[in-house]
Design a protein around this motif. Structure first.
Motif, short mmCIF file in Angstrom:
data_model
loop_
_atom_site.label_atom_id
_atom_site.label_comp_id
_atom_site.label_asym_id
_atom_site.label_seq_id
_atom_site.Cartn_x
_atom_site.Cartn_y
_atom_site.Cartn_z
N ASN B 212 0.82 -1.22 0.00
CA ASN B 212 0.00 0.00 0.00
C ASN B 212 0.85 1.26 0.00
OD1 ASN B 212 -2.71 -0.97 0.01
ND2 ASN B 212 -2.34 -1.71 2.10
N VAL B 213 1.83 1.30 -0.87
CA VAL B 213 2.72 2.46 -0.97
C VAL B 213 2.94 2.78 -2.45
CG1 VAL B 213 3.95 1.96 1.18
CG2 VAL B 213 4.75 0.95 -0.98
N GLY B 214 3.68 3.85 -2.73
CA GLY B 214 4.15 4.13 -4.07
C GLY B 214 5.66 4.02 -4.10
N ILE B 215 6.25 4.09 -5.30
CA ILE B 215 7.71 4.05 -5.42
C ILE B 215 8.14 5.05 -6.47
CG2 ILE B 215 9.73 2.66 -6.06
CD1 ILE B 215 8.28 0.18 -5.00
N LYS B 216 9.17 5.83 -6.18
CA LYS B 216 9.76 6.75 -7.16
C LYS B 216 11.12 6.19 -7.55
CE LYS B 216 11.37 11.00 -6.36
NZ LYS B 216 11.31 12.35 -5.74
N VAL B 217 11.30 5.90 -8.82
CA VAL B 217 12.55 5.30 -9.31
C VAL B 217 13.35 6.35 -10.07
CG1 VAL B 217 13.54 3.55 -10.84
CG2 VAL B 217 11.49 3.03 -9.51
N VAL B 282 10.59 4.67 -1.45
CA VAL B 282 9.19 4.34 -1.24
C VAL B 282 8.45 5.61 -0.80
CG1 VAL B 282 7.57 2.93 0.12
CG2 VAL B 282 9.79 1.98 -0.58
N THR B 283 7.27 5.84 -1.38
CA THR B 283 6.51 7.05 -1.08
C THR B 283 5.14 6.70 -0.49
OG1 THR B 283 5.53 7.07 -3.30
CG2 THR B 283 7.59 8.30 -2.99
N LYS B 284 4.60 7.67 0.23
CA LYS B 284 3.27 7.49 0.82
C LYS B 284 2.22 7.52 -0.29
CE LYS B 284 0.51 9.34 4.58
NZ LYS B 284 0.34 10.48 5.50
N GLU B 285 2.38 8.47 -1.25
CA GLU B 285 1.46 8.57 -2.37
C GLU B 285 1.59 7.28 -3.18
OE1 GLU B 285 4.19 10.86 -2.11
OE2 GLU B 285 2.93 11.62 -0.47
N ARG B 286 0.47 6.68 -3.52
CA ARG B 286 0.54 5.33 -4.09
C ARG B 286 0.76 5.34 -5.59
NH1 ARG B 286 -3.98 1.59 -1.88
NH2 ARG B 286 -2.76 0.29 -3.27
N ASP B 287 1.69 6.17 -6.08
CA ASP B 287 1.98 6.20 -7.51
C ASP B 287 3.32 5.56 -7.79
OD1 ASP B 287 -0.35 7.83 -7.87
OD2 ASP B 287 0.85 9.53 -7.12
N VAL B 290 8.74 7.38 -12.50
CA VAL B 290 10.12 7.26 -12.95
C VAL B 290 10.66 8.67 -13.19
CG1 VAL B 290 11.66 6.35 -14.74
CG2 VAL B 290 9.60 5.07 -14.09
N SER B 291 11.74 9.03 -12.52
CA SER B 291 12.36 10.33 -12.80
C SER B 291 13.60 10.11 -13.65
CB SER B 291 12.73 11.03 -11.48
OG SER B 291 13.79 10.34 -10.87
N GLY B 292 13.87 11.09 -14.53
CA GLY B 292 15.02 10.95 -15.40
C GLY B 292 15.41 12.30 -15.97
N ALA B 293 16.24 12.28 -17.00
CA ALA B 293 16.73 13.52 -17.60
C ALA B 293 15.56 14.38 -18.10
CB ALA B 293 17.67 13.20 -18.76
N ASN B 294 14.48 13.74 -18.53
CA ASN B 294 13.34 14.50 -19.07
C ASN B 294 12.25 14.74 -18.04
OD1 ASN B 294 14.66 14.27 -21.58
ND2 ASN B 294 13.76 12.22 -21.84
N GLY B 295 12.60 14.73 -16.75
CA GLY B 295 11.60 14.98 -15.71
C GLY B 295 10.95 13.70 -15.22
N MET B 296 9.76 13.82 -14.65
CA MET B 296 9.07 12.68 -14.04
C MET B 296 7.96 12.18 -14.96
SD MET B 296 9.75 12.79 -10.41
CE MET B 296 8.31 13.12 -9.39
N ARG B 297 7.74 10.88 -14.93
CA ARG B 297 6.58 10.35 -15.63
C ARG B 297 6.09 9.10 -14.89
NH1 ARG B 297 8.61 6.76 -20.78
NH2 ARG B 297 10.50 5.96 -19.81
N ALA B 298 4.83 8.74 -15.12
CA ALA B 298 4.31 7.53 -14.48
C ALA B 298 4.99 6.32 -15.10
CB ALA B 298 2.80 7.44 -14.68
#
Lengths: 307, 307
Positions: B212-217, B282-287, B290-298
């Protein structure tokens, strides 16, 4: 094999001892459509039932109490969802009646035939493990229930005859002798044990081979049901070929020291309605012999290839 | 589920407690020809290796020490005996290198594709079980080894190119991270863990869903081998699609409380050459982001269907 392998390949199931004193019994069996069952006359719930039953029968033959099962299903792309539901229903119903929990598994789609693989685990204490290899000359040979019913039921189903319910049911939804295995192991009355999923001739051969003994079977003593006899009488089929060569009877074949006959009566009482029938004796000479009205003859080798 | 089921269906493997304090870990997986492997470019020994590896990888992801395996083989009638020998050789070689004993199994002939089903068991103590469901916001996300190599190797093999040995080998004979799972469990450093047999995107999704979490890679942090980068550069393939969507990397994806970073260094030292790379948080927001050179995207949902 490492020391924690109590029983390795070649028995009904493997027995390992992960921790001292705690034996784990493991067995796996695969049913393949077109080889082990025919979907034209085996309904989905019976497929699920039989896939678990063959494994529980292996555990019963070790004297183990079943506990958990894993299921791997390989489904043809054409299989309807209702058939999948039916397979699971049949498996879970049998699992419930033996307090077995399905703890995992996986489902794969495939272009090929339906394949259902079940792994079952259970437990047994070290002194109670029932092996194939410990029959001794002079031991009496017994079988639970009736032999030949399932093979007769299968032949009726294959022939497209209106099958007799009792025979067809014995093929479609065999009852693994879990309780008999537990009672035999608990009373330490059996010197060896095997299940009859591959037929009586095969079971006799396996015990004789593993124990370095022979067995003399009295064919007039075999527990053959009235329904099975009647059908053979009407159809003109070879009754002894069905009884020795037919598989799918999930009965137990076991041996008992003749001095333990009294102890066996306690087992028989505990098992209530389940017949326990003496059918022969273990011999030092390593032959498999069938005695009957026409004298003695060797157990025909063809019997094990009936299936 | 009865009380002795510590982890039931839905994790990498089931965990049961037959006796108090002695946990047994069970897993089963099936490989089907034409679905999971192609015999035109996967030699028999690699089929046997991979069938065991996928199960050992599941045990590794639970923190379990593997012990025993059961093998069910469904063989097409046309399969040569040498291929059967090769399959067994590959399986037994990998088993030997992890001290796993083959304790049973069965072989069936079939008109359909080759099916190989392996059940593996192992043990873990209750406090050390690695689950998918216990990642917490703020935990750091790590991966062992490199991601994308196996998928790149498979694509080369499929294309009939002369494959680069290192990439093809990673697909054909992946090394399950048994030791890494044991060390992570032994140091009680991982808050959650999963294996990447179904790909990085799938692994991230499974941990996020179960916890029940999100992850930012951070895509720039992903451990991608030079061989994998080079091949994508030359062939013009989409590197991130391979890395996120490709499966068959038998690496471990795990999360670690940020306060345990020091403890993790001890793990890294124990694992020697095996890279352990932080790739996200790991993030609280459940999304899943993916972050990268071109910013963030799902995290694109398509990635999990790459296979």
């Amino acid at each position: 094999m490492p020391p924690w392998v109590v029983v390795g390949p070649g028995d009904d199931a493997a027995v390992i001892e992960p921790e001292r004193g705690a034996l784990e019994v493991l067995t796996t069996d695969t049913l393949v459509e077109g080889i082990h069952f025919d979907r034209r006359f085996v309904p989905p719930d019976a497929i699920g039932h039989r896939a678990l039953a063959v494994n529980l029968s292996d555990l019963a033959a070790m004297g183990a109490r079943p506990r958990a099962a894993l299921l791997s299903l390989v489904l043809p792309g054409t299989l309807e969802l209702s058939a999948l539901d039916g397979i699971l229903d049949g498996l879970l119903a049998l699992a419930g009646s033996h307090r077995v929990t399905l703890v995992g598994g996986n489902i794969t789609r495939s272009p090929g035939p339906l394949v259902i693989d079940v792994t079952a685990t259970g437990s047994v204490s070290r002194r109670r493990v029932l092996r194939r290899s410990s029959a001794r000359p002079g031991d009496l040979v017994y079988v639970t229930g009736h032999v030949g019913d399932a093979a007769a039921g299968l032949r009726q189903l294959q022939a497209g005859d209106a099958p007799e319910a009792v025979l067809a049911e014995r093929y479609l939804r065999p009852q693994p002798r879990v309780r008999a295995g537990l009672v035999l192991a608990g009373n330490r009355v059996a010197s060896s044990c095997i299940d009859l999923s591959d037929g009586l001739a095969d079971g006799l051969r396996q015990i004789a081979r593993a124990s370095n003994v022979g067995i003399k079977v009295d064919s007039s003593a075999l527990p053959i049901s009235g329904a099975c006899r009647d059908w053979h009488h009407r159809s003109g089929g070879d009754l002894l070929e069905t009884v020795f060569g037919g598989g799918d009877d999930y009965e137990l074949l076991f041996t008992v020291k003749s001095a333990y006959r009294k102890r066996l009566r306690a087992v028989t009482r505990q098992l209530g309605d389940l017949p326990i029938t003496p059918i022969g004796v273990v011999t030092k000479e390593r032959d498999l012999v069938v005695s009957g009205a026409n004298g003695m003859r060797a157990l025909p080798t063809g019997f094990e290839h009936f299936r």
